[in-house]
Design a protein around this motif. Structure first.
Motif, short mmCIF file in Angstrom:
data_model
loop_
_atom_site.label_atom_id
_atom_site.label_comp_id
_atom_site.label_asym_id
_atom_site.label_seq_id
_atom_site.Cartn_x
_atom_site.Cartn_y
_atom_site.Cartn_z
N THR A 13 0.83 -1.20 0.00
CA THR A 13 0.00 0.00 0.00
C THR A 13 0.87 1.25 0.00
N TYR A 14 1.91 1.24 0.78
CA TYR A 14 2.75 2.43 0.92
C TYR A 14 3.79 2.51 -0.20
N MET A 17 1.81 4.22 -2.74
CA MET A 17 1.73 5.65 -2.46
C MET A 17 3.03 6.34 -2.83
N TYR A 21 3.60 9.54 -5.21
CA TYR A 21 4.43 10.69 -4.87
C TYR A 21 5.45 10.97 -5.98
N GLY A 119 -3.12 12.83 -3.08
CA GLY A 119 -2.73 11.97 -1.97
C GLY A 119 -1.65 12.59 -1.12
N ALA A 120 -0.68 13.27 -1.77
CA ALA A 120 0.41 13.88 -1.01
C ALA A 120 -0.11 14.98 -0.09
N SER A 123 -2.80 13.29 2.64
CA SER A 123 -2.11 12.43 3.61
C SER A 123 -1.05 13.20 4.38
N ALA A 171 -3.42 6.76 6.42
CA ALA A 171 -3.17 5.43 5.88
C ALA A 171 -4.28 5.01 4.91
N CYS A 174 -3.69 6.60 1.58
CA CYS A 174 -2.66 5.84 0.85
C CYS A 174 -3.27 4.60 0.19
N THR A 178 -3.48 4.06 -3.85
CA THR A 178 -2.81 2.88 -4.40
C THR A 178 -3.78 1.98 -5.16
#
Length: 413
Positions: A13-14, A17, A21, A119-120, A123, A171, A174, A178
């Motif tokens: 997931t990250y 992300m 980014y 998202g950036a 989050s 989270a 993210c 994703t």
């Protein structure tokens, strides 16, 4: 509930992300160019200037997406960070960035950048809030303000609850970004219609090559096993009476086995997708060696060669050799003894091949012959059909069997 938070605990997931980014950061070098139109339109309202900058920025991002290297880089990075099984782009007759498929990569890049920036920002704000809010546990109130919107959070345990909620929401953002990219990747970065056609053509060529290799292996190994079995039987019969003939038969077995091993090594290397050093190429130039091995096996061969055989080259020469090899193998297996007639005639309009051997009604294979699988003649027919030739196999008189093949010839200059 555990199933709902499971995506939040996955490293993929990250990493997805992080991929988002990267798209946002990669678009930053284009921003100064998007600001250039403002130099010629300074009097425009601020809202209109903002819209103009965003439109020019989006157009520049779309232009970057038209580059073929951009598509390759996006596919490689999406496969790595999103864990999406995307095939490599293949060379198509019609480029993937033309026609109806030309918008797919620019659209992906635009959505990638938009999701990355969204998202950036979201989050990032949530993460920052989650880290700063616990500072109010001493009892002080905390006020958060963003883009004119503000909220006051009372100190104490309430700040810890809100902080935990902000971290969970970060989270979740993210995970949403994703999953959105994973859903879009196969649809926009997957093979286009032209690439799918190229992949199908490539697969068809691979299957055709494997079928050709199967025919080559069948012809080579089948002939070798038949010839060596007969040669071994002959050597055993004359070992005491004629040691010279026995040694000649054994040498022929060695040569036949070595040639078959070369063919086998080459075929196995191709099937394992290993790069073979040299492909064994048997052509009409190797026909005398083939006939000598048959004579060592005790067969009586009567060759009749005519025409400019040296000018028959390439695929046609290799195919002619394999056809004659299969015909001679069948003559050894099923013949009833006697001479085997081999005719090769190169004329201006075609190459004629024929193998004639004696046969008897109800007679089985020759003693010592290796059992046949029954795939020889169908394989020959398919090979001849691919070469746009003609084939005739069957009885030729009361006690003869004849294999006749005619192949079109393209003479080399």
């Amino acid at each position: 509930m555990i199933k709902g938070i499971r995506p939040l605990l996955r490293g993929s997931t990250y990493s997805g992300m992080l991929f988002a980014y990267c798209g946002a950061v990669a678009s930053l070098p284009l921003l100064p160019f998007a600001l250039l139109p403002l130099l010629a339109w300074r009097s425009a309202p601020e809202a209109l200037q903002t819209v103009l900058v965003l439109l020019v920025w989006a157009a520049l991002i779309g232009v970057v997406g038209l580059a073929r290297i951009t598509r390759r880089a996006l596919i490689a990075s999406a496969r790595r960070l999103l864990s999406v099984p995307l095939p490599d782009p293949v060379a198509a007759r019609r480029p993937a960035h033309s026609g109806a498929d030309g918008w797919r990569t620019p659209l992906w890049l635009l959505l990638h950048v938009v999701l990355g920036w969204t998202g950036a920002l979201v989050s990032g704000v949530l993460l920052l809030s989650g880290l700063l809010l616990p500072g109010g546990w001493l009892g002080a109130d905390v006020r958060l303000s963003l883009f004119g919107w503000s909220v006051r959070v009372e100190g104490g345990w309430q700040s810890w609850v809100v902080a935990l909620g902000c971290l969970l929401l970060a989270a979740a953002v993210c995970a949403v970004v994703t999953n959105a990219l994973r859903w879009l990747a196969p649809r926009l970065l997957g093979p286009s219609s032209a690439e799918r056609l190229a992949l199908a053509e490539e697969r068809e060529l691979q299957l055709a090559e494997r079928n050709r290799l199967a025919h080559e292996l069948h012809d080579s190994i089948g002939h070798t096993l038949t010839a060596t079995t007969i040669q071994a039987a002959v050597a055993g019969e004359v070992l005491s009476a004629d040691p010279v003939a026995a040694r000649a038969a054994l040498r022929s077995i060695e040569e036949s086995a070595r040639a078959a091993l070369e063919d086998l090594d080459y075929v196995l290397g191709v099937l394992r997708e290993e790069k073979a050093q040299t492909a064994p190429t048997r052509t009409l130039a190797d026909l005398p060696e083939l006939l000598d091995r048959l004579r060592h096996a005790g067969a009586e061969v009567e060759p009749e060669l005519s025409g400019a055989l040296a000018q028959v080259q390439g695929t046609l020469s290799r195919a002619a050799y394999r056809i004659l090899q299969e015909g001679l193998t069948n003559a050894l297996r099923h013949g009833a003894g006697g001479p085997i007639g081999v005719r090769v005639a190169a004329a201006e309009d075609g190459l004629e091949l024929s193998v004639v051997n004696r046969t008897e009604a109800g007679a089985g294979p020759r003693p010592g012959a290796f059992p046949t699988s029954g795939h020889g003649l169908p394989g020959l027919a398919e090979r001849v059909r691919l070469l746009q030739g003609e084939m005739d196999a069957g009885p030729d008189g009361p006690q003869l069997w004849r294999l006749a093949v005619r192949l079109p010839v393209r003479w080399s200059a």
